[in-house]
Write a protein that holds these residues in place. Structure first.
Motif, mmCIF file in Angstrom:
data_model
loop_
_atom_site.group_PDB
_atom_site.id
_atom_site.type_symbol
_atom_site.label_atom_id
_atom_site.label_comp_id
_atom_site.label_asym_id
_atom_site.label_seq_id
_atom_site.Cartn_x
_atom_site.Cartn_y
_atom_site.Cartn_z
ATOM 1 N N ILE B 296 0.803 -1.211 0.000
ATOM 2 C CA ILE B 296 0.000 0.000 0.000
ATOM 3 C C ILE B 296 0.851 1.285 0.000
ATOM 4 N N ASP B 297 2.158 1.129 0.279
ATOM 5 C CA ASP B 297 3.011 2.308 0.289
ATOM 6 C C ASP B 297 4.438 1.814 0.121
ATOM 7 N N GLU B 305 14.788 -0.871 -0.584
ATOM 8 C CA GLU B 305 13.459 -0.270 -0.697
ATOM 9 C C GLU B 305 12.653 -0.727 0.483
ATOM 10 N N GLU B 306 11.696 0.061 0.808
ATOM 11 C CA GLU B 306 10.866 -0.274 1.938
ATOM 12 C C GLU B 306 9.415 -0.213 1.478
ATOM 13 N N ALA B 307 8.602 -1.113 1.985
ATOM 14 C CA ALA B 307 7.196 -1.083 1.595
ATOM 15 C C ALA B 307 6.343 -1.396 2.797
ATOM 16 N N THR B 308 5.185 -0.804 2.827
ATOM 17 C CA THR B 308 4.197 -1.169 3.838
ATOM 18 C C THR B 308 3.205 -2.087 3.152
ATOM 19 N N ASP B 340 17.594 -6.474 -12.031
ATOM 20 C CA ASP B 340 16.739 -5.624 -11.204
ATOM 21 C C ASP B 340 15.474 -6.385 -10.882
ATOM 22 N N PRO B 341 15.306 -6.766 -9.648
ATOM 23 C CA PRO B 341 14.136 -7.562 -9.307
ATOM 24 C C PRO B 341 12.834 -6.786 -9.520
ATOM 25 N N GLY B 342 12.908 -5.511 -9.754
ATOM 26 C CA GLY B 342 11.693 -4.731 -9.953
ATOM 27 C C GLY B 342 11.304 -4.029 -8.667
ATOM 28 N N ALA B 343 10.906 -2.815 -8.813
ATOM 29 C CA ALA B 343 10.555 -2.043 -7.626
ATOM 30 C C ALA B 343 9.218 -2.487 -7.096
ATOM 31 N N PHE B 344 9.042 -2.277 -5.785
ATOM 32 C CA PHE B 344 7.706 -2.446 -5.222
ATOM 33 C C PHE B 344 6.813 -1.410 -5.875
ATOM 34 N N ALA B 345 5.622 -1.814 -6.205
ATOM 35 C CA ALA B 345 4.674 -0.829 -6.691
ATOM 36 C C ALA B 345 3.426 -0.974 -5.856
#
Lengths: 268, 362, 280
Positions: B296-297, B305-308, B340-345
């Motif tokens: 969600i973020d 990278e950090e993700a919620t 590049d594993p790909g960014a969190f989206a």
């Protein structure tokens, strides 16, 4: 036409303030220049315009025994006021700014020290005159010295207070942490950092004391005469070249001292 | 050997207990950090130790000797102030020599000691300079030298690096560490910056509201904090509430993120009790696992990278991923290819696995 | 600071005590003595009754009146002067100009008063220049009257007012003036709405400091005034020099002092004015 009027109005005060400044400077210094000009007259009673240029009256002033005696007295008093006034002023400034005393007490101290600025000098001078008579202290140097210190004190105190507040109040703590006691902190940290202000204060005090008239007037019992007193006495008699020369000398002295003090007070 | 001991120190200002029964020790040659949020009382504690303030209760000992009644100038401690407070009317060398002069050291000895100390902080060529003309980092070194010159038993530092920019701070942190080792002096370093403390200190004490909440080595405090507050203060953490279902060598907890096996971490736990479980973002692997959720973020932090993630079972988890982690699965089911594993989206669905969790006090 | 707090309070007290004792010894004690004298041996108000009798009341009112008028004129001059120095003068000349304008404060005021004698006398500079330029037919009577005394007062006290007013004028944010102009304010509006309210405490403080000194001045009326310009200080001085019984003069001083103090306290009740006074 309307546009021009509006332009004049909105364009600012125009040259009015600047003109007033110029006129004020003229107003302030013209009399001094006039006296200087007239002091160069060779006649005892200068004419306007002067007929000839001569420095004889300066010589006369500097060799007049009465005047010289007054000058020495004034000078001595001024030195005492400079030193004493600055020392007391430092004590006063320290109290107002740094002491641990409650703020009401500190405010009261500031008020008492500032009295000479608000109480009309005539009342104070009269009071001292009466008090010394009543207490039978007799007229002499001591009451005059006290009177001058009293007059000088608010100036030195408030000048030093202004500088004192600018000092980092953690400096004494850092010094303490490194092993310094109160006396050492005062001598190695406080005084060196206040030095320009202390000198300026002493010079201002000197000028103020040298020129002090009213308190000295009331206390000048027997034998004490200062330069302002002498000049006043002669003015009552009449205007002369002698007086003009003396005036110029006195003005120059004060101007040099005050100018020097101003330079010290605000480092460019 | 204990260099410094604080025992039951208390200081009250009006109604507020700024320092409340604080107790800790600093060992010989140790770099000890005292950290906490602004207003927690750490600077007040430091001033009590320095002698610039008198405690209402408690004892301060240096090398075993009770110095609580000694004023600052007699104590074998020196302080480095937050604003440095160098003497502006003296040269660098005179600043450094000040403490030596107060101690009555003869001039010749003073000169050599000043030289040695300036060499230690690498400021030898600035000896005759005006300290106000130096850069921030250089002034730091002078302040340090001045405090070290008298060879105090303990050096007290009050957030000296807080006014520096990040790059300079990192450089100075390394320098502080080096100087501390070379001088073999105990350092007590106060700061609110936990990353600074973690990178420099041998041990850390965490303070809050005037009290010490936890003391230990940086790795222990980070991996196994005692309380939720400490967990949150040192780095990022997700703290979940859950009910205990099983207790043996580990504690099994039923949390919004599913069933988690947590290290008891010295907490007593019994079945059906509500406990708090701390999970560090790097303890969550992305890609495989039984936990599912939606991003969600997210934030890009440079090297990670950090993700919620909003979990399917409810609740949220913060996850981190460096470059070597496996890819997230895109909403359309495809996996990114290549280095590049790909960014969190936002909107990606992910599978997560919790590898480590510990119990903490709420 | 560490331990030994009681000791330091005592020491602080002593340090504070020395200048305060001087100030009290010279400023307060004599006033007490004066008060005692004014009441006289019988604790009567006879001296006061005489002091407020019409003759002396007239002198008192005249002195206060002179104080007010001169203060007003000084303020009127000081406003444009301080405005120009604070907001129009190029920065690098500002300090020098300020020093030049306030230098007379440190000069001998007996000499300063005296210098006007040469300008205003019948054979003095002003008359000589004016007649030789043909501006006037005959020398004017400018000395030893209201005019000369008035000029002398303004001359001596203008620097005080300039100095005090400058402090608040400097603090006035020039952008307020620009904003007002931008909105179409005329000079009159600018002064009344922007400059005056902001600098009023400073002006009041300046007025308070100066008006009392003018009303109680001795040297200026003595040197530049005529027989018709008797002010309170002359009366007190006469009494001191001539009479043995100081009671009357003491009463007179106190009446004067009372009026001054009341005005001072009145002004000082306004907190902003108090702030300005602190500058001194």
């Amino acid at each position: 036409m309307v546009g021009r009027v509006r332009l004049a109005l909105t364009r600012g005060a125009g040259r009015f303030p600047g003109t007033v400044v110029a006129l004020t400077l003229l107003f302030l210094y013209l009399p001094i220049l006039a006296v200087g000009y007239l002091s160069l007259s060779p006649n005892a009673q200068p004419t306007v315009p002067i007929d000839g240029v001569s420095l004889r009256w300066y010589g006369a002033v500097l060799t007049d025994s009465r005047f010289v005696r007054a000058a020495l007295t004034s000078f001595g008093l001024a030195v005492v006021s400079a030193v004493g006034g600055t020392a007391l002023g430092l004590a006063g400034a320290h109290t107002i700014v740094r002491s641990q005393l409650p703020s009401r007490v500190r405010g009261a101290v500031a008020l008492v020290i500032g009295l000479p600025l608000f109480v009309p000098t005539i009342v104070v001078a009269f009071g001292i005159g009466v008090a010394t008579g009543v207490a039978d202290i007799g007229f002499g140097y001591l009451p005059v010295i006290f009177g001058h210190l009293f007059w000088v004190l608010p100036f030195t105190t408030f000048l030093l207070t202004a500088r004192y507040t600018e000092l980092d109040d953690q400096l004494p703590e850092a010094a303490q942490d490194l092993g310094a006691d109160r006396r050492t902190i005062f001598l190695t940290i406080t005084v060196p950092l206040l030095r320009p202000a202390l000198l300026a204060s002493a010079l201002f005090a000197f000028a103020l004391s040298f020129n002090e008239f009213l308190i000295t007037f009331f206390l000048a019992g027997s034998g004490i005469t200062t330069v302002p007193l002498e000049i006043f006495g002669k003015v009552r008699i009449g205007a002369t070249s002698f007086l003009n020369a003396a005036s110029v000398l006195v003005l120059l002295l004060s101007a040099l001292i005050a100018g020097g003090a101003s330079v010290l007070q605000r480092p460019a | 050997m204990t260099a410094l001991a604080a025992d039951g120190l208390t200081k009250t200002f009006g109604d507020e207990r700024a320092v409340d029964d604080v107790e800790f020790t600093v060992d010989d040659g140790e770099f000890f950090a005292l950290i906490g949020p602004s207003g927690c009382g750490k600077t007040t504690t430091l001033r009590l130790l320095a002698g610039l303030s008198t405690p209402d209760a408690g004892v301060v000992r240096v090398g075993g000797e009770d110095i609580t009644d000694q004023p600052a100038r007699d104590r074998p401690t020196n302080m480095v102030f937050q604003d440095l407070v160098l003497f502006p009317h003296m040269t660098v060398a005179e600043n450094v020599a000040y403490g030596l002069k107060q101690a009555g050291m003869p001039a010749a000895d003073r000169t050599s000691r000043v030289e040695d100390t300036l060499a230690l902080v690498e400021m030898s060529q600035f000896a005759d300079r005006d300290p106000t003309q130096l850069s921030g980092g250089q002034q730091q070194r002078v302040a340090l030298a001045r405090a070290l010159a008298t060879e105090p038993d303990v050096l007290l530092l009050d957030e000296p690096l807080s006014s520096l920019d990040r790059a300079l701070r990192a450089e100075m942190e390394a320098e502080f560490r080096r100087i501390q080792r070379d001088a073999a002096t105990s350092f007590l370093y106060v700061t609110h910056d936990q990353t600074s403390a973690m990178s420099m200190a041998d041990r850390i004490a965490v303070m809050r509201d005037g009290q010490i909440r936890d003391i230990g080595a940086p790795d222990r405090l980070y991996e196994r904090p005692q309380t939720r507050f400490v967990a949150d203060f040192l780095g990022d953490a997700t703290v979940l509430s859950g009910t205990v279902t099983e207790v043996d060598s580990t504690v099994t907890v039923d949390t919004p993120a599913g069933t988690v096996r947590a290290d008891p971490n010295g907490q007593a736990a019994s079945v059906d009790e509500t406990v708090s479980v701390m999970i560090r973002p790097e303890s969550v692997t992305v890609g495989t696992g039984s936990i599912t959720g939606t991003v969600i973020d997210h934030a890009y932090k440079g090297f990670f990278e950090e993700a919620t993630v909003e979990l399917s079972s409810g609740g949220q988890l913060t996850v981190r991923r460096g470059e070597d982690s496996t890819a997230a699965v895109r909403a359309d089911g495809s996996a990114a290819v290549g280095s590049d594993p790909g960014a969190f989206a936002v909107g990606d669905s992910v599978r997560l696995q919790i590898t480590e969790a510990v119990l903490v006090e709420a | 600071m560490g331990t030994a707090d009681e000791q330091s309070t005592l020491r602080e007290g002593v340090i504070a005590g020395v200048p305060v004792s001087v100030a009290i010894a010279v400023g307060v004690l004599p006033l007490i003595v004066l008060f005692v004298e004014s009441i006289g041996p019988g604790l009567g108000t006879a001296a006061y009754q005489e002091a407020v009798s019409p003759l002396y009341r007239g002198t008192l009112l005249y002195s206060l009146g002179v104080g007010v008028v001169v203060t007003g004129v000084c303020l009127a001059i000081a406003y444009p002067v301080t405005y120009w120095v604070a907001h129009r003068c190029p920065r690098r000349y500002r300090l020098a100009l300020l020093v030049t304008l306030t230098l007379p404060l440190w000069l001998n005021y007996v000499v300063l008063n005296y210098s006007w004698v040469w300008i205003l006398a019948r054979g003095g500079l002003l008359n000589t220049v004016a007649t030789s330029l043909g501006l006037i037919a005959e020398p004017l009577d400018l000395l030893y009257n209201d005019i000369s005394m008035f000029i002398g007062f303004v001359y001596i006290y203008l620097p005080y007012v300039v100095l005090t007013l400058y402090v608040s004028m400097e603090r006035l944010d020039y952008r307020l003036i620009e904003a007002a102009r931008d909105l179409g304010a005329t000079n009159r509006r600018l002064f009344l709405d922007v400059i005056l309210p902001s600098t009023l405490p400073g002006a009041i403080a300046a007025a308070l400091i100066v008006y009392a000194r003018i009303a109680g001045a001795f040297a200026t009326p003595a040197i530049l005034g005529g027989p018709g310009n008797v002010m309170i200080a002359s009366l007190i001085t006469e009494a001191f020099r001539q009479y043995v019984d100081y009671g009357f003069a003491a009463a007179l001083s106190f009446v004067f002092l009372a009026v001054v103090v009341v005005a001072l306290l009145g002004g000082a009740t306004i907190p902003q004015v108090r702030e300005e006074l602190r500058q001194w």
